[in-house]
Design an enzyme around this catalytic site. Structure first.
Site, PDB file in Angstrom:
ATOM      1  CG  HIS A 108      -0.297   0.105   2.533  1.00 19.01           C
ATOM      2  ND1 HIS A 108       0.608  -0.816   3.015  1.00 19.01           N
ATOM      3  CD2 HIS A 108      -0.386   1.055   3.507  1.00 19.01           C
ATOM      4  CE1 HIS A 108       1.029  -0.453   4.205  1.00 19.01           C
ATOM      5  NE2 HIS A 108       0.452   0.685   4.535  1.00 19.01           N
ATOM      6  CG  ASP A 112       4.989   2.774   7.113  1.00 14.53           C
ATOM      7  OD1 ASP A 112       4.122   3.305   6.397  1.00 14.53           O
ATOM      8  OD2 ASP A 112       4.719   1.919   7.980  1.00 14.53           O
ATOM      9  CG  HIS A 113       4.437  -0.111   3.924  1.00 15.25           C
ATOM     10  ND1 HIS A 113       4.486  -1.439   4.257  1.00 15.25           N
ATOM     11  CD2 HIS A 113       3.964   0.544   5.023  1.00 15.25           C
ATOM     12  CE1 HIS A 113       4.056  -1.594   5.512  1.00 15.25           C
ATOM     13  NE2 HIS A 113       3.730  -0.401   5.995  1.00 15.25           N
ATOM     14  CG  HIS A 289       4.322  -2.855  10.030  1.00 15.94           C
ATOM     15  ND1 HIS A 289       3.490  -2.189  10.905  1.00 15.94           N
ATOM     16  CD2 HIS A 289       4.473  -2.025   8.976  1.00 15.94           C
ATOM     17  CE1 HIS A 289       3.149  -1.019  10.376  1.00 15.94           C
ATOM     18  NE2 HIS A 289       3.738  -0.896   9.216  1.00 15.94           N
TER      19      HIS A 289
HETATM   20 ZN   LIG Z   1       3.115   0.561   7.835  1.00 11.88          ZN
HETATM   21 ZN   LIG Z   2       0.083   1.531   6.471  1.00 13.42          ZN
END
Ligand SMILES: [Zn+2]
Ligand SMILES: [Zn+2]
Length: 327
Positions: A108, A112-113, A289
């Site tokens: 997504h 952070d990704h 995570h």
């Molecule tokens: Zn995240």
């Molecule tokens: Zn997220």
């Protein structure tokens, strides 16, 4: 990565003997060492290895864990799931050659990704990416790719003229995903996406990799999700995000109330992660995570607390994920 390539949390090399001795110093570490010993390293050319490149959760940089990213290595091909900030550096620390990168899957579009997505290709272009890499993820992946090429046009044009490099744009082939189903297949892996539950984001996915000898599922960011449960059914390894809910319900928890509400609503409490892993019948559960990510913050969550909560309902192998850990 070979057995000799263990590193401490700063990325400094340490010997395997030191690594295992340090792990054996505490009961939790002993569990890690045990599970590491029990892992059968695939030996066939197509055997898949999972390398945890970044196990933190959330956009703020952390001292002890890097941002979310996983590599699945099948023979001489590398498949990345998520591109947290610093993913190219983590690949270098894991001794995974950039030239072997075949495809990238973004779960997504939270920063952070994906903050490492553009830099991965910019430095990867200089660092060995020579063949086109297919990238998959929710919109606006195509626009992001174009915009990144625009943003770094000066460097790209310069290196083509000055160093004789091939154009970068044709080496990145973005494909946007808006629904569940099979998204990629070659002779090493079959990748299936399932929509997870990460409010308020509509297009957020978990991915399952089926290889000749293993099945590996990466949950992405999600509240408890029946779709992720179905995707993970019978998998060898489930890498699932984890929230330690009691930490965020404390009166003195960090972050403003609105952020705390978002965190609790859009992630999965670690006890529920254990429930889901049990219901899905996976063999190994990897917690990653982690939110909060660092045990050293005052009142943070210890390794023992994470593991005990996950084991409450899941009786298989539980691993508290660590950066550069190979499974
Ligand atoms: Zn995240
Ligand atoms: Zn997220």
């Amino acid at each position: 990565m070979t057995c000799r390539d263990f590193r401490d949390f700063r990325g400094f090399p340490i010997s395997r003997r030191t690594f295992v001795a340090a792990l054996a110093a505490t009961p939790v570490a002993a569990t890690f060492a045990q599970s590491t010993r029990n892992d059968q390293r695939p030996t066939s050319p197509t055997g898949a290895r999972l390398v945890l490149l970044g196990t933190a959760g959330g956009p703020t940089p952390k001292a002890q864990r890097s941002a979310p990213a996983q590599a699945i290595v099948a023979g001489d091909r590398v498949y990345l799931v998520d591109c947290g900030d610093g993913v190219a550096r983590q690949l270098a620390l894991a001794r995974i050659p950039l030239r072997q990168l075949r495809a990238v899957f973004i779960t997504h579009q939270h920063s952070d990704h994906n903050a490492g997505y553009g830099p991965l290709f910019l430095v990867g272009w200089a660092g060995g990416i020579e063949a086109p890499v297919d990238t998959y993820g929710p919109p606006p992946l195509a626009k992001m790719t174009r915009s990144l090429l625009d943003a770094y046009e000066f460097d790209i044009t310069l290196r083509i003229a000055d160093e004789g490099r091939p154009p970068l744009a044709p080496l990145i082939r973005p494909h946007e995903i808006t629904g569940a189903g099979e998204v990629f297949t070659d002779d090493r892996v079959r990748v299936t996406a399932a929509r997870n539950r990460h409010v308020p984001i509509e297009h957020s996915f978990a991915y399952r990799f089926d290889t000749a000898d293993r099945s590996i599922v990466i949950s992405g960011d999600t509240a408890y999700s029946e779709e992720v449960l179905s995707l993970a059914r019978g998998a060898d390894v489930l890498v699932h995000e984890a929230l330690y809910r009691p930490f965020w319900e404390r009166a003195d928890a960090p972050q403003p109330p609105a952020v705390r509400r978002h965190i609790i609503a859009s992630h999965t409490d670690v006890e529920d992660v254990g429930r889901l892993a049990a219901a899905a019948g996976v063999k190994t559960l990897v917690l990653s995570h982690l939110v909060p990510s660092e045990p050293t913050v005052v009142g943070g969550v210890s390794d023992e607390q994470w593991l005990a909560a996950a084991r409450k309902h899941f009786k298989g192998t539980v691993i508290l994920g660590a950066d550069l850990q190979e499974l």
